[in-house]
Design a protein around this motif. Structure first.
Motif, mmCIF file in Angstrom:
data_model
loop_
_atom_site.group_PDB
_atom_site.id
_atom_site.type_symbol
_atom_site.label_atom_id
_atom_site.label_comp_id
_atom_site.label_asym_id
_atom_site.label_seq_id
_atom_site.Cartn_x
_atom_site.Cartn_y
_atom_site.Cartn_z
ATOM 1 N N SER A 105 95.041 43.917 21.326
ATOM 2 C CA SER A 105 96.227 43.082 21.123
ATOM 3 C C SER A 105 97.332 43.438 22.108
ATOM 4 N N TRP A 106 97.607 44.729 22.279
ATOM 5 C CA TRP A 106 98.645 45.114 23.234
ATOM 6 C C TRP A 106 98.116 45.177 24.668
ATOM 7 N N PHE A 107 96.857 45.570 24.858
ATOM 8 C CA PHE A 107 96.335 45.666 26.219
ATOM 9 C C PHE A 107 96.285 44.292 26.885
ATOM 10 N N SER A 108 95.649 43.340 26.227
ATOM 11 C CA SER A 108 95.478 42.026 26.835
ATOM 12 C C SER A 108 96.808 41.304 27.021
ATOM 13 N N LYS A 109 97.714 41.464 26.072
ATOM 14 C CA LYS A 109 99.022 40.807 26.206
ATOM 15 C C LYS A 109 99.766 41.339 27.431
ATOM 16 N N ASN A 110 99.853 42.657 27.563
ATOM 17 C CA ASN A 110 100.595 43.241 28.676
ATOM 18 C C ASN A 110 99.873 43.035 30.009
ATOM 19 N N TYR A 111 98.564 42.942 29.971
ATOM 20 C CA TYR A 111 97.774 42.643 31.166
ATOM 21 C C TYR A 111 98.053 41.206 31.621
ATOM 22 N N ASN A 112 97.940 40.274 30.704
ATOM 23 C CA ASN A 112 98.097 38.855 31.046
ATOM 24 C C ASN A 112 99.533 38.484 31.394
ATOM 25 N N ASP A 113 100.493 39.138 30.749
ATOM 26 C CA ASP A 113 101.898 38.788 30.958
ATOM 27 C C ASP A 113 102.461 39.322 32.279
ATOM 28 N N TYR A 114 101.757 40.260 32.907
ATOM 29 C CA TYR A 114 102.308 40.905 34.095
ATOM 30 C C TYR A 114 102.033 40.080 35.349
ATOM 31 N N ASN A 115 103.099 39.773 36.065
ATOM 32 C CA ASN A 115 102.987 39.061 37.332
ATOM 33 C C ASN A 115 103.169 40.057 38.474
ATOM 34 N N ALA A 116 102.058 40.479 39.024
ATOM 35 C CA ALA A 116 102.106 41.474 40.078
ATOM 36 C C ALA A 116 102.657 40.881 41.376
ATOM 37 N N ASP A 117 103.282 41.735 42.185
ATOM 38 C CA ASP A 117 103.851 41.341 43.470
ATOM 39 C C ASP A 117 102.706 41.146 44.475
ATOM 40 N N LYS A 118 102.370 39.912 44.762
ATOM 41 C CA LYS A 118 101.189 39.604 45.579
ATOM 42 C C LYS A 118 101.294 40.134 47.003
ATOM 43 N N SER A 119 102.476 40.079 47.580
ATOM 44 C CA SER A 119 102.632 40.563 48.956
ATOM 45 C C SER A 119 102.407 42.071 49.035
ATOM 46 N N THR A 120 102.901 42.791 48.021
ATOM 47 C CA THR A 120 102.691 44.240 47.995
ATOM 48 C C THR A 120 101.234 44.566 47.711
ATOM 49 N N LEU A 121 100.592 43.760 46.856
ATOM 50 C CA LEU A 121 99.176 43.959 46.560
ATOM 51 C C LEU A 121 98.331 43.889 47.821
ATOM 52 N N LYS A 122 98.645 42.969 48.716
ATOM 53 C CA LYS A 122 97.889 42.843 49.961
ATOM 54 C C LYS A 122 97.993 44.118 50.795
ATOM 55 N N SER A 123 99.166 44.711 50.830
ATOM 56 C CA SER A 123 99.358 45.943 51.590
ATOM 57 C C SER A 123 98.630 47.115 50.947
ATOM 58 N N ILE A 124 98.609 47.127 49.609
ATOM 59 C CA ILE A 124 97.929 48.196 48.881
ATOM 60 C C ILE A 124 96.421 48.109 49.079
ATOM 61 N N ALA A 125 95.878 46.912 48.979
ATOM 62 C CA ALA A 125 94.425 46.715 48.947
ATOM 63 C C ALA A 125 93.725 47.252 50.180
ATOM 64 N N THR A 126 94.396 47.261 51.319
ATOM 65 C CA THR A 126 93.748 47.697 52.556
ATOM 66 C C THR A 126 93.523 49.199 52.625
ATOM 67 N N GLN A 127 94.247 49.974 51.776
ATOM 68 C CA GLN A 127 94.161 51.432 51.876
ATOM 69 C C GLN A 127 93.801 52.147 50.573
ATOM 70 N N LEU A 128 93.976 51.484 49.451
ATOM 71 C CA LEU A 128 93.841 52.156 48.158
ATOM 72 C C LEU A 128 92.431 52.686 47.908
ATOM 73 N N ASN A 129 91.417 52.036 48.445
ATOM 74 C CA ASN A 129 90.041 52.436 48.184
ATOM 75 C C ASN A 129 89.686 53.820 48.727
ATOM 76 N N ALA A 130 90.551 54.375 49.536
ATOM 77 C CA ALA A 130 90.323 55.717 50.080
ATOM 78 C C ALA A 130 90.736 56.814 49.089
ATOM 79 N N TYR A 131 91.227 56.410 47.923
ATOM 80 C CA TYR A 131 91.757 57.359 46.946
ATOM 81 C C TYR A 131 90.915 57.380 45.670
ATOM 82 N N GLN A 132 90.996 58.515 44.974
ATOM 83 C CA GLN A 132 90.523 58.600 43.590
ATOM 84 C C GLN A 132 91.765 58.704 42.712
ATOM 85 N N ILE A 133 91.673 58.134 41.517
ATOM 86 C CA ILE A 133 92.823 58.145 40.606
ATOM 87 C C ILE A 133 92.393 58.679 39.252
#
Length: 293
Positions: free
Chosen positions: A51-79
């Motif tokens: 109930s809380w996971f899906s609501k907060n997941y669906n309601d969040y509008n991520a910054d698409k321009s920043t996502l593009k910058s993240i996507a090119t390098q993030l895969n080099a990391y473990q979290i």
């Protein structure tokens, strides 16, 4: 896969002897269930959490321009992510974090999620103690690793936004997370011990006294130390907290409580008197002090 573990309230809470599978749920009669140990998105979207996971997941509008910058390098990391399914900040930030990772096509096998306990005797700990040595005092905590070494972390909530904080960490990495005083004190204890902390106390007070928002920054950290059998370190941190917040009754009361638990009633009384002087209307504290006398 989910395991349901039912505990009788009169039994002491302990799961150290229970085989640890992914998405283990702790269900105690009369209390809200919570996940404990290693988990994944399947656990977070199961009946008691979706109930809380899906609501907060669906309601969040991520910054698409920043996502593009993240996507090119993030895969080099473990979290590695530490969270509590009982924790308000975790409920808010973790679904958002998942949405960001999925938008960046981050490999699932490079993410480790550990749910920690809310119980007093295992507070912010996991059964296999994946948190040990990592200074997990607030949740959620997102730790970024590269080549096996920690690069940086986001603690409890982002400084700017999750996307922009992540981008900073994986690019310039001049990012400064929340609760820097805890990072500072923990580093001193790990490297120089109690003597080092005592020696550095004046410098810490001078550097952080006007920056701290709340006495609870160090208080929560001290509680973690205390519940992981590091009582001497906890006491020293709480002493430091009384100097940082000398007009806060609660700082002296918390220090007194730890002395009380350790059986040092003389020092407990001393701190309770200081606390009561600052807050004479605290009837519970007055009652405890009278009992000790």
């Amino acid at each position: 896969m989910k395991n349901y573990i039912i505990y009788i309230l009169t039994c002491a809470f302990s799961i150290t002897t229970i085989a640890q599978d992914i998405n283990t749920e702790i269900a105690i009669e009369g209390e809200t269930p919570f996940l404990l140990g290693k988990i994944d998105k399947d656990g977070l979207t199961s009946a008691n959490y979706n109930s809380w996971f899906s609501k907060n997941y669906n309601d969040y509008n991520a910054d698409k321009s920043t996502l593009k910058s993240i996507a090119t390098q993030l895969n080099a990391y473990q979290i590695t992510l530490f969270m509590g399914t009982w924790c308000g900040d975790s409920k808010k930030e973790v679904p958002r974090f998942y949405k960001i990772l999925e938008a960046c096509n981050f490999p699932e096998n490079q993410l480790t999620v550990v749910a920690v306990s809310r119980k007093a005797d295992m507070y912010k700990q996991s059964p296999k103690h994946e948190e040990a040595g990592l200074n997990i005092h607030r949740v959620p905590t997102f730790i970024f690793y590269k080549d096996g070494k920690e690069v940086n972390r986001i603690v409890e909530h982002p400084v700017e936004s999750l996307e922009k904080d992540i981008l900073n960490i994986i690019t310039t990495n001049d990012y400064t997370s929340n609760y820097q005083i805890v990072a500072k004190v923990n580093g001193i204890i790990e490297n120089n011990g109690l003597k080092g902390l005592k020696k550095a106390s004046k410098t810490i007070i001078k550097s952080y006294k006007n920056e701290l928002k709340s006495m609870y920054e160090l208080n929560t950290y001290a509680h973690i130390l205390f519940t992981t059998n590091r009582s001497n370190e906890a006491l020293e941190v709480l002493k430091l907290n009384t100097k940082l917040f000398p007009k806060e009754s609660k700082t002296y009361q918390n220090l007194g409580n730890k002395y009380y638990v350790l059986g040092n009633t003389r020092k407990a009384r001393k701190q309770y008197k200081k606390a009561l002087k600052l807050n004479p209307d605290n009837k519970d504290l007055a009652k405890r002090l009278k009992t000790l006398k």
